[in-house]
Design a protein around this motif. Structure first.
Motif, mmCIF file in Angstrom:
data_model
loop_
_atom_site.group_PDB
_atom_site.id
_atom_site.type_symbol
_atom_site.label_atom_id
_atom_site.label_comp_id
_atom_site.label_asym_id
_atom_site.label_seq_id
_atom_site.Cartn_x
_atom_site.Cartn_y
_atom_site.Cartn_z
ATOM 1 N N MET A 1 0.966 -1.305 -0.141
ATOM 2 C CA MET A 1 0.042 -0.167 0.224
ATOM 3 C C MET A 1 0.877 1.086 0.040
ATOM 4 O O MET A 1 0.440 2.376 -0.255
ATOM 5 C CB MET A 1 -0.958 0.141 1.237
ATOM 6 C CG MET A 1 -1.893 -1.191 0.979
ATOM 7 S SD MET A 1 -3.418 -0.919 2.608
ATOM 8 C CE MET A 1 -3.735 0.622 2.366
ATOM 9 N N TYR B 1 0.541 4.103 -2.804
ATOM 10 C CA TYR B 1 -0.789 4.685 -2.919
ATOM 11 C C TYR B 1 -0.781 5.456 -1.659
ATOM 12 O O TYR B 1 -1.124 6.663 -1.842
ATOM 13 C CB TYR B 1 -1.936 3.684 -2.422
ATOM 14 C CG TYR B 1 -3.209 4.585 -2.403
ATOM 15 C CD1 TYR B 1 -3.844 5.201 -3.589
ATOM 16 C CD2 TYR B 1 -4.026 4.731 -1.234
ATOM 17 C CE1 TYR B 1 -4.831 5.948 -3.552
ATOM 18 C CE2 TYR B 1 -5.241 5.411 -1.227
ATOM 19 C CZ TYR B 1 -5.412 6.015 -2.276
ATOM 20 O OH TYR B 1 -6.811 6.786 -2.374
ATOM 21 N N GLU C 1 -8.695 2.584 0.576
ATOM 22 C CA GLU C 1 -8.043 1.403 -0.086
ATOM 23 C C GLU C 1 -7.647 0.101 0.371
ATOM 24 O O GLU C 1 -7.843 -0.991 -0.251
ATOM 25 C CB GLU C 1 -6.541 2.259 -0.412
ATOM 26 C CG GLU C 1 -5.452 1.350 -1.036
ATOM 27 C CD GLU C 1 -5.828 1.403 -2.649
ATOM 28 O OE1 GLU C 1 -5.116 0.923 -3.388
ATOM 29 O OE2 GLU C 1 -6.718 2.062 -3.074
ATOM 30 N N ARG D 1 -12.205 3.480 -6.196
ATOM 31 C CA ARG D 1 -11.857 4.777 -6.033
ATOM 32 C C ARG D 1 -12.882 5.934 -6.402
ATOM 33 O O ARG D 1 -13.137 6.836 -5.804
ATOM 34 C CB ARG D 1 -10.556 5.089 -6.881
ATOM 35 C CG ARG D 1 -9.376 4.292 -5.912
ATOM 36 C CD ARG D 1 -8.021 4.581 -6.616
ATOM 37 N NE ARG D 1 -7.022 3.759 -5.899
ATOM 38 C CZ ARG D 1 -5.838 3.893 -6.454
ATOM 39 N NH1 ARG D 1 -5.360 4.537 -7.269
ATOM 40 N NH2 ARG D 1 -5.004 3.230 -5.461
ATOM 41 N N ARG E 1 -15.378 6.683 -3.397
ATOM 42 C CA ARG E 1 -14.771 7.092 -2.184
ATOM 43 C C ARG E 1 -15.176 8.404 -1.650
ATOM 44 O O ARG E 1 -15.480 8.493 -0.421
ATOM 45 C CB ARG E 1 -13.165 6.977 -2.262
ATOM 46 C CG ARG E 1 -12.650 5.725 -2.559
ATOM 47 C CD ARG E 1 -11.282 5.747 -2.284
ATOM 48 N NE ARG E 1 -10.906 4.215 -2.726
ATOM 49 C CZ ARG E 1 -9.584 3.765 -2.854
ATOM 50 N NH1 ARG E 1 -8.523 4.588 -2.596
ATOM 51 N NH2 ARG E 1 -9.305 2.408 -2.796
#
Length: 164
Positions: A17, A20, A56, A62, A65
């Protein structure tokens, strides 16, 4: 349920992660810089980064969100009437159950998709919904507050800011 979720919190998963997280932090810092001085670090960074990272983690698409976080925050907003908070909470819960159903059909990249792919119906929809609610409730405001307090501590201790 904890055993089913634990693999989603491994060091390897968190490292995956990192790009991101770095991207979202960079975007928020750029937004703060674009704002000029003085800029509100809480509004522009601390309130934005945790929700994006948690979305995430659990696997919120996305494109969803902003709406997802609005529902989550509406559910918690003490300035809203009880009726509006309840409506936001119901919409939040409906969204989570729909997201879980989509993951049951085609497991996504997030933690919900991973649990569904690995454990199928051993994890009920309500358990998964409850997990998502707990992650968002425990993580979003807490992390936001820690970012704000961390910035405050650095501003009050310039020697530590220089060390960073």
């Amino acid at each position: 349920m904890r055993q089913k979720l634990t693999p989603g919190f491994t060091l390897r998963k968190m490292r995956r992660m990192e790009p991101y997280i770095e991207q979202i932090v960079s975007e928020r810092l750029d937004a703060m810089e674009d704002e000029g001085s003085p800029a509100d670090v809480i509004e522009l960074v601390a309130d934005e980064v945790p929700g994006a990272v948690l979305c995430e983690l659990i696997g919120v698409p996305r494109d969803d969100r902003a709406m997802f976080l609005k529902l989550c925050h509406g559910h918690l907003d003490a300035s809203l009437s009880q009726r509006r908070r309840a409506a936001a909470g119901e919409a939040f819960s409906r969204y989570l159950l729909a997201m879980i159903a989509r993951n049951r059909e085609e497991p996504g990249e997030g933690l919900i998709g991973a649990v569904v792919a690995e454990h199928g119906d051993e994890a009920t929809d309500e358990e998964l919904r409850g997990f998502c609610v707990q992650v968002m409730l425990a993580g979003d405001d807490n992390i936001s507050g820690m970012i704000g307090l961390g910035v405050l501590a650095l501003l009050r201790h310039p020697d530590q800011l220089a060390a960073v």
